[in-house]
Design a protein around this motif. Structure first.
Motif, PDB file in Angstrom:
ATOM      1  N   THR A 191      68.914  85.159  31.254  1.00  0.00           N
ATOM      2  CA  THR A 191      68.750  83.752  31.586  1.00  0.00           C
ATOM      3  C   THR A 191      67.464  83.607  32.397  1.00  0.00           C
ATOM      4  O   THR A 191      66.830  84.598  32.764  1.00  0.00           O
ATOM      5  CB  THR A 191      69.927  83.214  32.429  1.00  0.00           C
ATOM      6  N   HIS A 192      67.114  82.382  32.725  1.00  0.00           N
ATOM      7  CA  HIS A 192      65.878  82.157  33.485  1.00  0.00           C
ATOM      8  C   HIS A 192      65.946  82.729  34.897  1.00  0.00           C
ATOM      9  O   HIS A 192      64.922  82.929  35.541  1.00  0.00           O
ATOM     10  CB  HIS A 192      65.563  80.660  33.537  1.00  0.00           C
ATOM     11  N   ASP A 193      67.152  82.995  35.404  1.00  0.00           N
ATOM     12  CA  ASP A 193      67.321  83.534  36.759  1.00  0.00           C
ATOM     13  C   ASP A 193      67.400  85.051  36.788  1.00  0.00           C
ATOM     14  O   ASP A 193      67.593  85.635  37.864  1.00  0.00           O
ATOM     15  CB  ASP A 193      68.601  82.973  37.399  1.00  0.00           C
ATOM     16  N   LEU A 194      67.285  85.696  35.634  1.00  0.00           N
ATOM     17  CA  LEU A 194      67.481  87.137  35.533  1.00  0.00           C
ATOM     18  C   LEU A 194      66.264  87.782  34.869  1.00  0.00           C
ATOM     19  O   LEU A 194      65.441  87.092  34.256  1.00  0.00           O
ATOM     20  CB  LEU A 194      68.744  87.430  34.718  1.00  0.00           C
ATOM     21  N   PRO A 195      66.152  89.106  34.964  1.00  0.00           N
ATOM     22  CA  PRO A 195      64.982  89.771  34.386  1.00  0.00           C
ATOM     23  C   PRO A 195      64.884  89.578  32.872  1.00  0.00           C
ATOM     24  O   PRO A 195      65.901  89.511  32.173  1.00  0.00           O
ATOM     25  CB  PRO A 195      65.212  91.247  34.729  1.00  0.00           C
ATOM     26  N   THR A 196      63.666  89.509  32.386  1.00  0.00           N
ATOM     27  CA  THR A 196      63.428  89.537  30.952  1.00  0.00           C
ATOM     28  C   THR A 196      63.726  90.940  30.424  1.00  0.00           C
ATOM     29  O   THR A 196      63.939  91.884  31.195  1.00  0.00           O
ATOM     30  CB  THR A 196      61.973  89.180  30.639  1.00  0.00           C
ATOM     31  N   ASP A 283      57.630  89.102  33.691  1.00  0.00           N
ATOM     32  CA  ASP A 283      58.213  88.396  34.835  1.00  0.00           C
ATOM     33  C   ASP A 283      59.167  87.305  34.381  1.00  0.00           C
ATOM     34  O   ASP A 283      58.921  86.608  33.390  1.00  0.00           O
ATOM     35  CB  ASP A 283      57.114  87.790  35.703  1.00  0.00           C
ATOM     36  N   GLN A 284      60.256  87.149  35.116  1.00  0.00           N
ATOM     37  CA  GLN A 284      61.243  86.122  34.804  1.00  0.00           C
ATOM     38  C   GLN A 284      60.771  84.765  35.321  1.00  0.00           C
ATOM     39  O   GLN A 284      60.005  84.691  36.279  1.00  0.00           O
ATOM     40  CB  GLN A 284      62.592  86.494  35.428  1.00  0.00           C
ATOM     41  N   PRO A 285      61.217  83.667  34.711  1.00  0.00           N
ATOM     42  CA  PRO A 285      60.753  82.336  35.137  1.00  0.00           C
ATOM     43  C   PRO A 285      61.108  82.006  36.577  1.00  0.00           C
ATOM     44  O   PRO A 285      60.339  81.346  37.271  1.00  0.00           O
ATOM     45  CB  PRO A 285      61.459  81.391  34.163  1.00  0.00           C
ATOM     46  N   ASN A 286      62.284  82.462  37.027  1.00  0.00           N
ATOM     47  CA  ASN A 286      62.761  82.105  38.362  1.00  0.00           C
ATOM     48  C   ASN A 286      63.403  83.325  39.011  1.00  0.00           C
ATOM     49  O   ASN A 286      64.210  84.012  38.397  1.00  0.00           O
ATOM     50  CB  ASN A 286      63.782  80.967  38.276  1.00  0.00           C
ATOM     51  N   LEU A 287      63.029  83.592  40.252  1.00  0.00           N
ATOM     52  CA  LEU A 287      63.648  84.658  41.032  1.00  0.00           C
ATOM     53  C   LEU A 287      64.414  83.999  42.167  1.00  0.00           C
ATOM     54  O   LEU A 287      63.817  83.537  43.145  1.00  0.00           O
ATOM     55  CB  LEU A 287      62.581  85.611  41.584  1.00  0.00           C
ATOM     56  N   PRO A 288      65.749  83.909  42.062  1.00  0.00           N
ATOM     57  CA  PRO A 288      66.525  83.205  43.084  1.00  0.00           C
ATOM     58  C   PRO A 288      66.284  83.766  44.482  1.00  0.00           C
ATOM     59  O   PRO A 288      66.220  84.978  44.679  1.00  0.00           O
ATOM     60  CB  PRO A 288      67.977  83.440  42.638  1.00  0.00           C
ATOM     61  N   HIS A 294      56.417  84.198  45.042  1.00  0.00           N
ATOM     62  CA  HIS A 294      56.772  84.426  43.635  1.00  0.00           C
ATOM     63  C   HIS A 294      56.582  83.113  42.874  1.00  0.00           C
ATOM     64  O   HIS A 294      57.063  82.068  43.313  1.00  0.00           O
ATOM     65  CB  HIS A 294      58.224  84.890  43.493  1.00  0.00           C
ATOM     66  N   PRO A 295      55.899  83.142  41.753  1.00  0.00           N
ATOM     67  CA  PRO A 295      55.583  81.893  41.040  1.00  0.00           C
ATOM     68  C   PRO A 295      56.781  81.317  40.275  1.00  0.00           C
ATOM     69  O   PRO A 295      56.763  81.218  39.043  1.00  0.00           O
ATOM     70  CB  PRO A 295      54.453  82.304  40.097  1.00  0.00           C
ATOM     71  N   ASN A 296      57.836  80.928  40.996  1.00  0.00           N
ATOM     72  CA  ASN A 296      59.000  80.340  40.332  1.00  0.00           C
ATOM     73  C   ASN A 296      58.609  79.089  39.565  1.00  0.00           C
ATOM     74  O   ASN A 296      57.932  78.205  40.090  1.00  0.00           O
ATOM     75  CB  ASN A 296      60.069  79.987  41.369  1.00  0.00           C
ATOM     76  N   TRP A 297      59.061  79.048  38.307  1.00  0.00           N
ATOM     77  CA  TRP A 297      58.833  77.898  37.432  1.00  0.00           C
ATOM     78  C   TRP A 297      57.347  77.615  37.205  1.00  0.00           C
ATOM     79  O   TRP A 297      56.975  76.528  36.799  1.00  0.00           O
ATOM     80  CB  TRP A 297      59.540  76.643  37.968  1.00  0.00           C
ATOM     81  N   ARG A 298      56.510  78.613  37.450  1.00  0.00           N
ATOM     82  CA  ARG A 298      55.071  78.439  37.225  1.00  0.00           C
ATOM     83  C   ARG A 298      54.504  79.527  36.318  1.00  0.00           C
ATOM     84  O   ARG A 298      53.296  79.685  36.220  1.00  0.00           O
ATOM     85  CB  ARG A 298      54.332  78.447  38.580  1.00  0.00           C
ATOM     86  N   GLN A 299      55.386  80.268  35.664  1.00  0.00           N
ATOM     87  CA  GLN A 299      54.913  81.294  34.734  1.00  0.00           C
ATOM     88  C   GLN A 299      54.356  80.633  33.477  1.00  0.00           C
ATOM     89  O   GLN A 299      54.960  79.709  32.934  1.00  0.00           O
ATOM     90  CB  GLN A 299      56.070  82.219  34.335  1.00  0.00           C
ATOM     91  N   ARG A 300      53.235  81.101  33.031  1.00  0.00           N
ATOM     92  CA  ARG A 300      52.636  80.569  31.810  1.00  0.00           C
ATOM     93  C   ARG A 300      52.786  81.585  30.681  1.00  0.00           C
ATOM     94  O   ARG A 300      52.653  82.792  30.885  1.00  0.00           O
ATOM     95  CB  ARG A 300      51.162  80.237  32.026  1.00  0.00           C
TER      96      ARG A 300
END
Length: 329
Positions: A191-196, A283-288, A294-300
Motif C-alpha cells: 500500500t502507499h504506507d508500506l515499502p514498495t 521509495d514508498q509514497p508515504n512513510l507514516p 522524508h518526501p511524503n506524497w511528493r515522490q515523482r
C-alpha cells in the motif's frame, strides 16, 4: 469515461478517514466533529511510536442524532464519479484512536463507533451506485471485524507483506501460499504506507526509519536488516514452492514480475498493482510518522504519466499478469 473506455469497474476513489481541521467541513459543520482531538493509530510492530495524522473525526453521537447525514453525504460524494471506493482505515467504523490536542500519539484512546450501522449504510450506497467497496482492514484488527466486512459484501485487503503463517518467534513466519489467501479481498503487493517491492527487497524503509529516529526502544537497524534478509529468503522459497520449483537462494535484484504474478494468483476477485511497483520505484509514497525530511506524497514517477506503463521495463514487470487476464476467481 473510464467505464466507457472498457474498464469494468472504472476508477476506484479513496475515502479518507478524516479531513483537515482547517478545512471547509470542519468550519461549516462543527457539530459533526469531535473537538480538541485528532485521529491516529496506537503503537504497533511497524510504527512503534504510534501515529498522529492531524485529521478530524466524525462524532458518533452527532451521527446518531442527525440520522448519519454526514456519513451518507460523504459516501455519496465519493461515489458520484467513481466505480468504487477504497475506505481508508475502515477499522475506524468500529473504533478510532483519538489523540487529545498536544498529546503524543501513544497517549490516545479508542472511541467506539456503531460498526454495523455504518457497514449497512456503506453496503446500501454501494448497491445504489453499483459500486465496489474495499476496506483497508490493516493494523490492530478487532476480533470479528473481517467477518463483518464479508457479511456486508465489502472486500478487505490481502497485502503480500502480511500474508504469513502462524510462527513462534524468533523464527521468521513463512509466507502463505496465494491459494490460501482470504478470497473476499483485493490482493496487492503493498500500500502507499508500506515499502514498495524494490524498497522492501533492499530494506530502504529500514534505512529511512533509522535515519529519522523512528525505531522503537527495543529495535536496532542491524536486527531489522537481519530479519528482513531472513524474510526475503522465506518469501523467495514460498514463490519457488508455489511455482513447483526447487529451492534456490533469493536473487540480489527484486524479482518484481515474479512477485506480482505470485500475488495475482490469489483467489481474489481483484488484484491491484501499485504504480510504484509497475515502474520499479524504491521509495514508498508515504512513510507514516516521518517528518518533512522524508518526501511524503511528493515522490515523482521516473517517467511522464502517459509513458509509465509503456516503458519496456514496466511492460516486462507486468507481462506475467497478461496470462491471468479474464481469469475467473
Amino acid at each position: 469515461a473510464a467505464r466507457g473506455a472498457g474498464m469494468r469497474i472504472g476508477l476506484i476513489a479513496d475515502l479518507a478517514i478524516g479531513a483537515s481541521p482547517a478545512g471547509s467541513h470542519a468550519w461549516s459543520h462543527q457539530a459533526d466533529l469531535m473537538r480538541r482531538a485528532g485521529v491516529g493509530a496506537p503503537p504497533d510492530i511497524h510504527n512503534p511510536l504510534g501515529q498522529a495524522w492531524g485529521l478530524t473525526a466524525l462524532s458518533p453521537q452527532a451521527l446518531r442524532e442527525s440520522g448519519y447525514a454526514a456519513f451518507i453525504a460523504l459516501l455519496r460524494a465519493g461515489l458520484a464519479q467513481a466505480g468504487g471506493l477504497r475506505i481508508d482505515h475502515i477499522l475506524g467504523m468500529a473504533r478510532l484512536w483519538l489523540i487529545p490536542d498536544g498529546a503524543a500519539a501513544a497517549d490516545g484512546a479508542y472511541l467506539r463507533y456503531p460498526l454495523r450501522t455504518l457497514l449497512r449504510l456503506t453496503a446500501l450506497e454501494a448497491w445504489r451506485h453499483r459500486a465496489l467497496m474495499i476496506g483497508e482492514n490493516l493494523g490492530t484488527v478487532p476480533e470479528g471485524f473481517d467477518d463483518a466486512l464479508r457479511e456486508h459484501g465489502l472486500l478487505g485487503m490481502d497485502v503480500l507483506w502480511f500474508m504469513r503463517e502462524a510462527s513462534a518467534a524468533p523464527s521468521p513466519a513463512a509466507f502463505t501460499a496465494p491459494g490460501a489467501w482470504p478470497a473476499q479481498a483485493a490482493a496487492m503487493t503493498t500500500t502507499h504506507d508500506l515499502p514498495t517491492l524494490a524498497g522492501w527487497w533492499r530494506g530502504r524503509d529500514i534505512d529511512w526509519r533509522a535515519s529519522l529516529d523512528l525505531l522503537g526502544p527495543q529495535e536496532s537497524a542491524a536486527d531489522l536488516r537481519a530479519a528482513r534478509a531472513a524474510d526475503r529468503e522465506s518469501l523467495w522459497q514460498a514463490v519457488r514452492a508455489h511455482a513447483h520449483q526447487p529451492p534456490e537462494p533469493a536473487p540480489e535484484q527484486v524479482p518484481a514480475a515474479t512477485l506480482l504474478a505470485y500475488v495475482a494468483a490469489a483467489p481474489c476477485p481483484l488484484a491491484l498493482v501499485p504504480l510504484e511497483d509497475a515502474t520499479g520505484m524504491v521509495d514508498q509514497p508515504n512513510l507514516p510518522g516521518a517528518d518533512s525530511r522524508h518526501p511524503n506524497w511528493r515522490q515523482r514517477q521516473p517517467l511522464a504519466a502517459a509513458d509509465c506503463l509503456d516503458a519496456p521495463t514496466a511492460r516486462e514487470r507486468l507481462a506475467p499478469l497478461r496470462s491471468l487476464r479474464g481469469r475467473k476467481p
